[in-house]
Write a protein that holds these residues in place. Structure first.
Motif, PDB file in Angstrom:
ATOM      1  N   PHE A  22       0.840  -1.201   0.000  1.00 17.96           N
ATOM      2  CA  PHE A  22       0.000   0.000   0.000  1.00 17.96           C
ATOM      3  C   PHE A  22       0.877   1.254   0.000  1.00 17.96           C
ATOM      4  O   PHE A  22       2.013   1.213   0.482  1.00 17.96           O
ATOM      5  CB  PHE A  22      -0.903  -0.020   1.240  1.00 17.96           C
ATOM      6  N   PHE A  78      -7.293  11.448   6.047  1.00 18.42           N
ATOM      7  CA  PHE A  78      -7.545  10.064   6.451  1.00 18.42           C
ATOM      8  C   PHE A  78      -7.404   9.894   7.958  1.00 18.42           C
ATOM      9  O   PHE A  78      -8.139   9.144   8.577  1.00 18.42           O
ATOM     10  CB  PHE A  78      -6.570   9.108   5.767  1.00 18.42           C
ATOM     11  N   MET A  98      -5.188   4.059   5.353  1.00 21.67           N
ATOM     12  CA  MET A  98      -5.107   3.848   3.899  1.00 21.67           C
ATOM     13  C   MET A  98      -5.791   2.531   3.515  1.00 21.67           C
ATOM     14  O   MET A  98      -6.551   2.457   2.549  1.00 21.67           O
ATOM     15  CB  MET A  98      -3.629   3.825   3.477  1.00 21.67           C
ATOM     16  N   HIS A 134      -9.561   2.731   3.844  1.00 21.81           N
ATOM     17  CA  HIS A 134     -10.118   3.422   2.678  1.00 21.81           C
ATOM     18  C   HIS A 134     -10.265   2.458   1.490  1.00 21.81           C
ATOM     19  O   HIS A 134     -11.303   2.440   0.818  1.00 21.81           O
ATOM     20  CB  HIS A 134      -9.209   4.596   2.305  1.00 21.81           C
ATOM     21  N   LEU A 135      -9.255   1.661   1.248  1.00 21.78           N
ATOM     22  CA  LEU A 135      -9.292   0.758   0.083  1.00 21.78           C
ATOM     23  C   LEU A 135     -10.232  -0.425   0.322  1.00 21.78           C
ATOM     24  O   LEU A 135     -10.980  -0.829  -0.574  1.00 21.78           O
ATOM     25  CB  LEU A 135      -7.883   0.277  -0.258  1.00 21.78           C
ATOM     26  N   ASP A 162     -13.737  -0.214  -0.619  1.00 23.12           N
ATOM     27  CA  ASP A 162     -14.034  -0.395  -2.026  1.00 23.12           C
ATOM     28  C   ASP A 162     -13.928  -1.869  -2.436  1.00 23.12           C
ATOM     29  O   ASP A 162     -14.661  -2.339  -3.297  1.00 23.12           O
ATOM     30  CB  ASP A 162     -13.027   0.429  -2.832  1.00 23.12           C
ATOM     31  N   TRP A 163     -13.032  -2.588  -1.818  1.00 20.47           N
ATOM     32  CA  TRP A 163     -12.773  -3.981  -2.205  1.00 20.47           C
ATOM     33  C   TRP A 163     -13.827  -4.944  -1.655  1.00 20.47           C
ATOM     34  O   TRP A 163     -14.012  -6.032  -2.185  1.00 20.47           O
ATOM     35  CB  TRP A 163     -11.385  -4.426  -1.725  1.00 20.47           C
ATOM     36  N   ILE A 167      -0.150   3.597  -6.425  1.00 25.31           N
ATOM     37  CA  ILE A 167      -1.125   2.521  -6.526  1.00 25.31           C
ATOM     38  C   ILE A 167      -1.004   1.577  -5.330  1.00 25.31           C
ATOM     39  O   ILE A 167       0.007   1.585  -4.636  1.00 25.31           O
ATOM     40  CB  ILE A 167      -0.948   1.696  -7.823  1.00 25.31           C
ATOM     41  N   ALA A 168      -2.080   0.807  -5.112  1.00 24.70           N
ATOM     42  CA  ALA A 168      -1.995  -0.306  -4.167  1.00 24.70           C
ATOM     43  C   ALA A 168      -1.725  -1.561  -4.993  1.00 24.70           C
ATOM     44  O   ALA A 168      -2.407  -1.817  -5.983  1.00 24.70           O
ATOM     45  CB  ALA A 168      -3.298  -0.452  -3.395  1.00 24.70           C
ATOM     46  N   PHE A 169      -0.709  -2.320  -4.582  1.00 23.90           N
ATOM     47  CA  PHE A 169      -0.416  -3.602  -5.225  1.00 23.90           C
ATOM     48  C   PHE A 169      -1.275  -4.650  -4.536  1.00 23.90           C
ATOM     49  O   PHE A 169      -1.036  -4.980  -3.381  1.00 23.90           O
ATOM     50  CB  PHE A 169       1.052  -3.982  -5.025  1.00 23.90           C
TER      51      PHE A 169
END
Lengths: 479, 479
Positions: A63, A71, A110, A113-114, A117-118, B32-34
């Motif tokens: 990340f 955030f 972080m 936050h992601l 969405d996932w 980006i997030a990997f």
């Protein structure tokens, strides 16, 4: 504890890791360079941790290191806990940024936050992700490996369908930490729960493994947090359950860091330097020709053979055929903590024997050369468990259960100092009141380490107020 | 190249890596997030590179990410090259810093500073150190994996007694890059020397491996630099030689990054999604029951068996027993680029056969079940080399040697566009004048890729000025 360690443990520690070439200071405040011998210890820790994470279904990801200021605002405990320590990027490529970006101190925000969405449905759960990364905490007092402005760590971040599953994950990872730290680093730990005031900023519950260093101080060697739905609410991480209803996920996070390198040194090191457990030692065995070996080519031939045999078995071996004297070499490799030393001279060869010495034992033993490789292999295994037992014995000796009041604790500390002994840790009762915990710290510098899962005794009264105790707690001074 | 790729390669690329779940965008510009499937490709690359670095005597270390501004001033080419792209930390823990700290774009300066302290005598040489780390280059135009503000890489930094040894190291590492990229990623590369204008900022000579993507554009897949004594002079890295004289060391640096992940996608991907070389595929084999398999428990029993056998051989296998239709599953796993798919239905089982399909081939083949595991293993090996051969054939087809003037190059580009063909790369002569190189770029957007070690032809005249050529050079558009 040795004399030098007793006089000034920190001085002993810093001199030892520098002489052993594990690290160097840099011009950036609190940031060290991990030199190859220091970094390799970390590589062995990483390999073992990573293997166990993967075996339990986790996968690695990466990340962004930079986290937008906004955030941090989303979870109020989190920002309160971390904002005093953050470094900020304010300009890039010649322009001032519209929003400051923090260098991550940890990645819950972080990742939260992601994940929002996932994660859409119960089918997306659990999410079991780990990250190996550098993190930053701009602390006032730093100490190489133990507390540095930049350090390396792994941080696991998982999301689950309910509390039960998330709590199970929290415990599973704590157990993995305990096993790796005990088995690989030969450091015994007490596992238990942190008190509320010592919780991770934003956690519902924090669990830790705590290790005692040779100066009696504690290192929190790993933590695992049940975060409940706090980050899920802050970052809106919801899933559609089987009944088609939106639910917040339950999340966990867990981490161990390069402070483990420092802990290995502080637990096993002695007057002569490092003492490394074989499983993490960059060099496990050193072979040294002694006596007039240059005139006896048969000695190097034999050592070359042993070297090749050990190498073939995957043992990390070095052959020191430099021009220095044997005494110089012995010192040098002891300083570096190499677990097993083998000496071979003309007379040994005549007798078809070699001398073997384990770093933590004072006697050399004679070994018949035909059995040498096998004996070395066996000694590496034995030494690994012996170091754990020695560290366990040391810890037991300095884990006190007879202290039940603040007065007794003060006396215990004074007596220890008078007897040139370390105060170690004490197991005491606690009523659960933050103020009592705070007062113990103010009066004695002893802080709560954790509420152990399996305390060696239970305590009925609070060490500070004498009222009924709710928990039995380890107290000690901490790094 | 497929239709969708031809229409808009970048759009195809971004959609493909998102659908295949390799990455996600983040709110931090260009970062980006990997995701796990993307990151695992990197883990396989890391493992192979790291093994080869260690085999050639290198050790890993870790250096601070933050670099004081004054360090950059010490080597003027270096600061000129990197300063436009640096993000800066200007505040930490609530206070303004006295000196700005850059997020490292590369670590020559920090490492140079430390090596000047670590290196005293010829006995300390060579220093052979590598670092796996995150780095930052705040670039205007970004593309996932290929060019991101933060990326992951390894950077080797070595110091040597003289030019000869340092140049040997530079070449050794370039060769390792070539081998890993060709053997592991099945991407053929041209190795050669960069022209002066394309050199690393601060290098005496830069060498690269260059790979052609399916849109004909080039990716610089790895670079190795001979830095001469430039950084040694800037950071005062000297050693006492055997004659007791102070000498500057000769240094090298070399790097490969997560852009290799993007290159694998762009070289092998097709209309259906990713096509991953078996050696880096997170899932190498997927087993899918077809037909009315739920009514025939023998099917899942057989697949479980095959699964266990493959697993035991260390093959990364998945068994997809979800409720989706076979067609859905086929698409899903093709999208993710899984190299080998095995289908088993009731009729197959009756015939004691299974169907096997390689991701890059259009036909399924029948395999007797007793030979299935062996056949899968063989197919993974075959596919690995077949992908390299396919990519090589593609590259040869689009590597042109008939273009010898700017006029011809312009015509070649126009003709290609008219024929819905990619212009690819051209091998042309160059007089050595920066202005000629600059003009080719201004007129055609073709830049020099490298001066190949083994050009397929040699060129006598400069493509721009027509004068005598000094070098035969690959030109192409680049990422």
């Amino acid at each position: 504890m040795t004399n030098q360690q007793q006089n000034d443990f920190t001085k002993w520690y810093i001199e030892t890791i520098q002489k052993a070439d594990l690290m160097d200071y840099t011009p950036v405040r609190g940031c060290i360079a991990f030199k190859p011998d220091g970094f390799e210890i970390w590589e062995h820790i990483q390999a073992e941790m990573d293997r166990r994470f993967k075996e339990t279904g986790h996968r690695n990801a990466y990340f962004p290191m930079l986290i937008p200021e906004s955030f941090f605002q989303k979870e109020k405990d989190h920002i309160e806990g971390f904002s005093p320590e953050l470094p900020w990027v304010t300009e890039a490529a010649g322009e001032k940024l519209e929003e400051r970006l923090a260098l991550r101190p940890t990645s819950e925000t972080m990742i939260g936050h992601l994940y929002s969405d996932w994660i859409k449905s119960y089918r997306d759960l659990p999410v079991l992700i780990n990250q190996w990364a550098n993190v930053f905490r701009w602390e006032k007092k730093t100490l190489p490996f133990i507390r540095t402005s930049e350090f390396l760590w792994q941080e696991g971040h998982t999301a689950h369908i309910d509390e039960e599953e998330a709590r199970k994950e929290t415990m599973q990872m704590l157990n993995i930490y305990k096993e790796v730290v005990e088995e690989l680093l030969a450091i015994p730990v007490y596992d238990g729960q942190k008190t509320p005031s010592e919780r991770f900023a934003g956690a519902v519950d924090t669990y830790s493994i705590e290790a005692m260093m040779k100066d009696g101080k504690a290192v929190q060697a790993g933590t695992s947090h049940y975060l409940g739905t706090k980050f899920a609410e802050a970052f809106d991480i919801k899933y559609l359950n089987k009944e088609n209803k939106h639910q917040h996920v339950h999340t966990t996070s867990w981490g161990t860091s390069t402070r483990l390198i420092g802990s290995v040194i502080m637990v096993h090191g002695d007057e002569q330097g490092l003492v490394l457990p074989p499983r993490v030692a960059p060099t496990q065995v050193v072979l040294i020709p002694v006596g007039p070996w240059k005139k006896n080519p048969a000695i190097m031939e034999k050592l070359d053979e042993v070297y090749a045999d050990l190498k073939a078995k995957g043992i990390r071996v070095r052959l020191d055929d430099s021009d220095q004297s044997p005494g110089y070499k012995f010192n040098e490799w002891e300083l570096k903590g190499v677990p097993v030393r083998v000496e071979l001279g003309p007379r040994d060869l005549e007798n078809n024997q070699a001398l073997m010495k384990a770093r933590d034992e004072s006697d050399k033993v004679s070994v018949d050369i035909p059995n040498l490789v096998e004996a070395i292999e066996a000694e590496l295994k034995t030494m690994q468990s012996r170091l754990l037992e020695k560290a366990r014995a040391f810890r037991e000796k300095h884990s006190h259960t007879h202290v039940d009041s603040l007065e007794q604790l003060s006396k215990h500390i004074t007596d220890s100092t008078d007897n040139e002994e370390i105060p170690g840790w004490i197991l005491a009762g606690w009523c659960g009141d933050d103020a009592c915990e705070e007062n113990v710290k103010a009066e004695t510098k002893f802080t709560t380490r954790n509420i152990p899962f399996n305390p060696p005794a239970t305590k009925s009264t609070c060490i500070n107020c004498g009222k009924e105790s709710k928990h039995t707690v380890w107290f000690g001074r901490a790094y």
